[in-house]
Design an enzyme around this catalytic site. Structure first.
Site, mmCIF file in Angstrom:
data_model
loop_
_atom_site.group_PDB
_atom_site.id
_atom_site.type_symbol
_atom_site.label_atom_id
_atom_site.label_comp_id
_atom_site.label_asym_id
_atom_site.label_seq_id
_atom_site.Cartn_x
_atom_site.Cartn_y
_atom_site.Cartn_z
ATOM 1 N N GLU A 1 -14.703 62.118 141.148
ATOM 2 C CA GLU A 1 -13.896 63.176 140.533
ATOM 3 C C GLU A 1 -14.363 64.555 140.982
ATOM 4 O OE1 GLU A 1 -12.996 64.949 136.031
ATOM 5 O OE2 GLU A 1 -14.091 63.067 136.289
ATOM 6 N N ASP B 1 -8.460 63.301 129.198
ATOM 7 C CA ASP B 1 -9.754 63.983 129.108
ATOM 8 C C ASP B 1 -9.549 65.363 128.492
ATOM 9 O OD1 ASP B 1 -12.314 64.894 129.306
ATOM 10 O OD2 ASP B 1 -12.422 64.884 131.491
ATOM 11 N N ASP C 1 -9.655 72.012 128.795
ATOM 12 C CA ASP C 1 -9.449 70.685 128.207
ATOM 13 C C ASP C 1 -8.739 70.731 126.858
ATOM 14 O OD1 ASP C 1 -10.790 68.827 130.158
ATOM 15 O OD2 ASP C 1 -12.423 70.215 129.795
ATOM 16 N N ASP D 1 -10.548 75.306 133.122
ATOM 17 C CA ASP D 1 -10.724 73.914 132.711
ATOM 18 C C ASP D 1 -11.171 73.855 131.254
ATOM 19 O OD1 ASP D 1 -11.042 71.147 132.816
ATOM 20 O OD2 ASP D 1 -13.138 71.335 133.405
ATOM 21 N N LYS E 1 -14.042 68.938 141.305
ATOM 22 C CA LYS E 1 -13.841 70.109 140.453
ATOM 23 C C LYS E 1 -13.855 71.354 141.332
ATOM 24 C CE LYS E 1 -15.072 71.970 135.947
ATOM 25 N NZ LYS E 1 -15.829 71.762 134.706
ATOM 26 N N TRP F 1 -18.543 61.920 137.992
ATOM 27 C CA TRP F 1 -18.365 63.370 138.053
ATOM 28 C C TRP F 1 -19.730 64.026 137.879
ATOM 29 C CZ3 TRP F 1 -19.643 67.188 134.496
ATOM 30 C CH2 TRP F 1 -19.277 68.486 134.870
ATOM 31 N N HIS G 1 -9.114 70.615 136.929
ATOM 32 C CA HIS G 1 -10.169 70.879 137.906
ATOM 33 C C HIS G 1 -9.685 71.545 139.186
ATOM 34 C CE1 HIS G 1 -13.384 67.903 136.191
ATOM 35 N NE2 HIS G 1 -12.943 68.779 135.314
ATOM 36 N N ASP H 1 -8.543 65.345 138.071
ATOM 37 C CA ASP H 1 -8.520 65.889 136.715
ATOM 38 C C ASP H 1 -7.599 67.103 136.738
ATOM 39 O OD1 ASP H 1 -9.261 67.669 134.462
ATOM 40 O OD2 ASP H 1 -10.751 66.137 134.041
ATOM 41 N N HIS I 1 -7.318 62.071 135.248
ATOM 42 C CA HIS I 1 -7.771 62.496 133.942
ATOM 43 C C HIS I 1 -6.842 63.631 133.535
ATOM 44 C CE1 HIS I 1 -12.218 60.984 133.624
ATOM 45 N NE2 HIS I 1 -11.323 60.016 133.564
#
Length: 424
Positions: A225, A325, A295, A293, A227, A184, A261, A258, A285
């Site tokens: 990955e 993640d 998390d 994003d 985004k 990433w 993302h 992800d 993820h």
């Protein structure tokens, strides 16, 4: 009523629909979740000369007790793993190398800098996954790495990723299970670019260089990955979903999704079946975006259940590599791992206890009233009794009993920590 009696009554409810609960429990034991190490130390890592966190990444909160050394981080992971049913994996970033205080540049990292991690994982029967760290570094200060216009900076990050693939291969060979090495990058522009194509050409050329060395998939699997946007790259990200999906399909790499993302109205669960038609494997993820994003620790919400249902109902447990993640420093970090990983497993168990084949048939026959009714009724089936029994059988705390252990660990270990000088 005892937990075993609750289990037997719940099992009967599911068996009415032809669901073999005993087989389900055997199956869920075999599903590894890749638990990210960086929740335990707020993505600081162990480089002797740490750079400030960058790349559009931020960790908020200051709960006491974060890990400052590899030993502390591994000890915290062990505590979390003792509260989570099943046998799982641990996911590392390159900044978690142990260099005995020597300043080793990222493009010079070697397998020996991760020997302690491999020894630890081998002793506990864990697999390891890996990520090059293309952020929090002077050569990423302007937000560009593999697509950087400066060829020297680009070469540095290419060589870093090549080194990381070799480390991933080392993990796979030593532990007998392939390592997922995931790339990433933060590259992108804050404002509207005048040229989107050239940076993407450079990224493609860099990836071609990185993947030129043939490494057996028996030991290492490569993923990329995407985004949508990030802090400092609000208008344009070089490594978009479309870019990486095309690259992965053309070059036989895994595309990693992800869950934070994408646009807030996009559902990653909806992408899984579409991508599995064209890819043998894909990777996840799993995090919880709150407006962006951010998390957050994953909860057992609708999207998590839907992700699990898409994996289970399509018999893709062997085709989807599930990693986590999230990073939250506002709560106990061991608790964050425990809550998030247990929720991922709960979602998968829930999905296995749904009469998926019957529901598929209802859809094929146009019986949508029955389909919706059953979707909703199964939300209140006695899933909790099956989960409690599974935890008990796996020797981990049932219900919220794990929280007592975390609080004790916090008092006895975490609250007593002080940041040491960096000598790893």
């Amino acid at each position: 009523m005892t937990s075993n009696e609750n289990f037997e009554r719940a099992k009967q409810e599911y068996e009415k629909w032809g669901i073999n609960v005993e087989q389900v429990l055997e199956k869920i034991k075999q599903v590894p979740i890749s638990i990210h190490c960086w929740q335990g130390d707020d993505i600081e890592g162990f480089e002797p000369n740490k750079s400030e966190l960058s790349g559009g990444i931020d960790v908020t909160g200051n709960h006491p007790g974060k890990a400052h050394t590899p030993e502390e981080l591994r000890r915290d992971l062990e505590k979390a793993l003792s509260l989570i049913p099943g046998k799982h994996r641990v996911n590392l970033h390159a900044i978690y190398a142990e260099t005995s205080g020597e300043a080793v540049e990222r493009d010079e990292l070697l397998p020996r800098h991760f020997e302690n991690w491999v020894r630890w994982a081998k002793d506990r029967g864990l697999g390891l996954d890996f990520n090059p760290t293309l952020f929090s570094h002077p050569k990423a200060a302007d937000g560009f790495t593999l697509s950087h216009p400066d060829i020297e900076i680009r070469e540095f990050w290419i060589n870093h990723c090549i080194a990381c693939r070799r480390i991933g291969e080392y993990f796979g060979k030593e532990l007998g299970t392939p390592c997922l090495t995931n790339i990433w990058i933060p590259d992108g522009y804050k404002d509207i670019p005048s040229d989107r194509l050239t940076p993407r050409k450079r990224l493609k050329e860099s990836l071609d260089r990185i993947f030129k060395e043939n490494i057996s998939e028996k030991h290492n699997l490569d993923s990329v990955e995407s985004k949508l946007f990030g802090l400092g790259s609000e208008s344009f990200v070089v490594g978009s979903h479309e870019f990486y999906l095309g690259y992965a399909l053309k070059n036989n790499k895994l595309c990693l999704l992800d869950t934070g993302h994408f646009h807030p109205t996009e559902a990653v669960s909806n992408k899984i079946s579409a991508m599995l038609l064209y890819s043998d494997k894909l990777a996840l993820h799993v995090s919880r975006p709150v407006r962006w994003d951010s998390d957050h620790v994953i909860t057992l919400d609708d999207e998590l259940r839907e992700i699990a249902l898409e994996i289970v109902r399509n018999e893709a447990l062997d085709n989807v590599m599930i990693g986590l993640d999230f990073f939250d420093a506002s709560i106990n970090r061991v608790a964050a791992w425990t809550i998030g990983t247990r929720n991922m497993i709960k979602a998968l168990l829930y999905a296995m206890l749904v009469p998926n084949e019957h529901l598929k048939q209802l859809q094929e026959e146009g019986r949508f009233t029955e389909r919706l009714a059953l979707f909703e009724e199964f939300k209140t089936y006695p899933f909790g009794a099956i989960w409690d029994y599974y935890c008990e059988e796996m020797g981990v705390p049932v219900k919220e009993a794990w929280l007592k252990e975390v609080k004790q660990y916090e008092r006895e270990v975490l609250f007593k920590r002080q940041a040491p000088s960096q000598t790893v």
